[in-house]
Design a protein around this motif. Structure first.
Motif, short mmCIF file in Angstrom:
data_model
loop_
_atom_site.label_atom_id
_atom_site.label_comp_id
_atom_site.label_asym_id
_atom_site.label_seq_id
_atom_site.Cartn_x
_atom_site.Cartn_y
_atom_site.Cartn_z
N ASN A 32 0.83 -1.21 0.00
CA ASN A 32 0.00 0.00 0.00
C ASN A 32 0.86 1.26 0.00
OD1 ASN A 32 -2.38 -1.50 0.06
ND2 ASN A 32 -2.40 -1.58 2.30
N MET A 33 1.97 1.24 0.75
CA MET A 33 2.84 2.40 0.77
C MET A 33 3.47 2.64 -0.60
SD MET A 33 6.19 3.15 3.17
CE MET A 33 7.14 1.85 2.37
N ILE A 34 3.94 1.57 -1.25
CA ILE A 34 4.54 1.73 -2.58
C ILE A 34 3.51 2.23 -3.58
CG2 ILE A 34 5.62 0.47 -4.47
CD1 ILE A 34 6.88 -1.35 -2.36
N SER A 35 2.29 1.70 -3.50
CA SER A 35 1.23 2.14 -4.41
C SER A 35 0.87 3.61 -4.19
CB SER A 35 -0.02 1.27 -4.23
OG SER A 35 0.28 -0.09 -4.48
N SER A 36 0.79 4.02 -2.92
CA SER A 36 0.47 5.42 -2.64
C SER A 36 1.58 6.35 -3.12
CB SER A 36 0.24 5.61 -1.15
OG SER A 36 1.41 5.30 -0.41
N VAL A 37 2.84 5.93 -2.98
CA VAL A 37 3.95 6.76 -3.46
C VAL A 37 3.92 6.86 -4.98
CG1 VAL A 37 6.47 6.88 -3.65
CG2 VAL A 37 5.41 6.32 -1.46
N GLU A 38 3.61 5.76 -5.66
CA GLU A 38 3.53 5.80 -7.12
C GLU A 38 2.40 6.69 -7.60
OE1 GLU A 38 3.21 1.84 -8.53
OE2 GLU A 38 5.31 1.33 -8.14
N ARG A 39 1.25 6.67 -6.88
CA ARG A 39 0.13 7.52 -7.30
C ARG A 39 0.43 9.00 -7.12
NH1 ARG A 39 -2.98 3.39 -4.76
NH2 ARG A 39 -3.05 4.65 -2.86
N LYS A 40 1.30 9.35 -6.16
CA LYS A 40 1.63 10.75 -5.92
C LYS A 40 2.66 11.28 -6.91
CE LYS A 40 0.55 10.54 -0.98
NZ LYS A 40 1.08 10.62 0.39
N LEU A 41 3.31 10.41 -7.67
CA LEU A 41 4.29 10.86 -8.65
C LEU A 41 3.58 11.51 -9.83
CD1 LEU A 41 6.74 7.81 -8.67
CD2 LEU A 41 7.11 10.03 -7.60
#
Length: 294
Positions: A174-183
């Motif tokens: 979930n953390m990796i997915s949230s970081v990718e969505r913020k890029l």
């Protein structure tokens, strides 16, 4: 929690209304903000590999503790009200709120016997009933209830550890997915690709392609050659030999699995016989054994 942290921090750093010093409510918001900041740091660490496992385990144990304590909190309230009625002349029990807090402190083992019955003996108007209820409190709450809470919280520690490992992996995803969505979108399109195509023979010359094709054809139709009386198998024979060895290996594995399943079946049936449990599968197996015996 993060929103509460942001709000209390803004309230603390807001320009003071009186003088240069923050007001009383701002100091209180600052104290809450400091506590929430460290708790937020603790929750952020749980997504990492080694330390995060123990933090997730702590959360699971805390959840179990809260669920059980909410049920038995009725017992704490009952004794707190009794102490308020019996010891209301003492400072530790002069109000219902203070009596409730003092009772919760007494749960941890600080029973305050000397302060209640020795130092404040003159303020115990009903000593007989007070001794009986106080003794019942010591037996039920610090001994039984606290040991029950500790046993329920850490009794299934292996299950908690296994579940914590899976939860930590989910948090990392979930953390990796949230970081990718913020890029930014242009960055994601440039770096992350949904499909990847490779053409290994695209940049080869025509001579190389023709040579490789001829080599493959000759290796497929090449007859067996003999060198010093030793027959060299062809490419197809190599494949057949590998396939036959793999089939033999799989047969041996299946045979071993069959033996293990038979052993487990016998163990389960013996356990069922000892526990006097009969199922439809057990009856069918018994009928099959009778037929085989006849």
């Amino acid at each position: 929690m993060e929103w509460a942290l942001y709000i209390t921090t803004l309230c603390f750093v807001w320009p003071p209304s009186l003088g240069n010093q923050p007001s009383d409510w701002q100091w209180q918001c600052g104290a809450i903000a400091v506590c929430l900041a460290w708790l937020n740091l603790l929750l952020f660490i749980q997504k990492f590999s080694r330390l995060g496992l123990y933090i997730v385990m702590f959360k699971s144990v805390l959840k179990t503790f809260i669920e059980v304590f909410l049920v038995f909190f009725i017992l704490v309230v009952a004794f707190a009200l009794c102490f308020y009625i019996l010891f209301q002349g003492q400072e530790n029990f002069n109000t219902i709120g203070i009596s409730l807090l003092q009772t919760m402190v007494m749960m941890l083992g600080e029973v305050e016997f000397i302060n209640i019955f020795i130092t404040g003996k003159a303020q115990v108007p009903y000593p007989g009933v007070s001794y009986i209820i106080y003794s019942a409190f010591i037996i039920l709450v610090p001994i039984l209830l606290m040991n029950l809470l500790v046993g329920l919280a850490v009794g299934d520690i292996e299950t908690v550890k296994r579940d914590a490992f899976l939860k930590r992996l989910g948090m990392q995803v979930n953390m990796i997915s949230s970081v990718e969505r913020k890029l930014p979108l242009w960055f994601r399109k440039r770096v992350f690709k949904e499909t990847e195509e490779e053409h290994p023979y695209e940049n080869l010359s025509i001579f190389t392609k023709v040579t490789s094709a001829l080599v493959r054809l000759t290796s497929m139709h090449e007859p067996a050659q003999s060198t010093f009386g030793i027959v060299r198998p062809t490419g197809n024979e190599y494949r057949l030999m590998h396939l036959s060895s793999e089939i033999t290996r799989q047969k041996s594995r299946m045979r071993l699995m069959g033996v293990q399943l038979d052993t487990q079946n016998r163990m389960l049936r013996s356990m069922a016989e000892q526990m006097k449990i009969r199922t439809e599968d057990y009856e069918v197996d018994a009928e099959d054994e009778d037929v085989e015996d006849h």
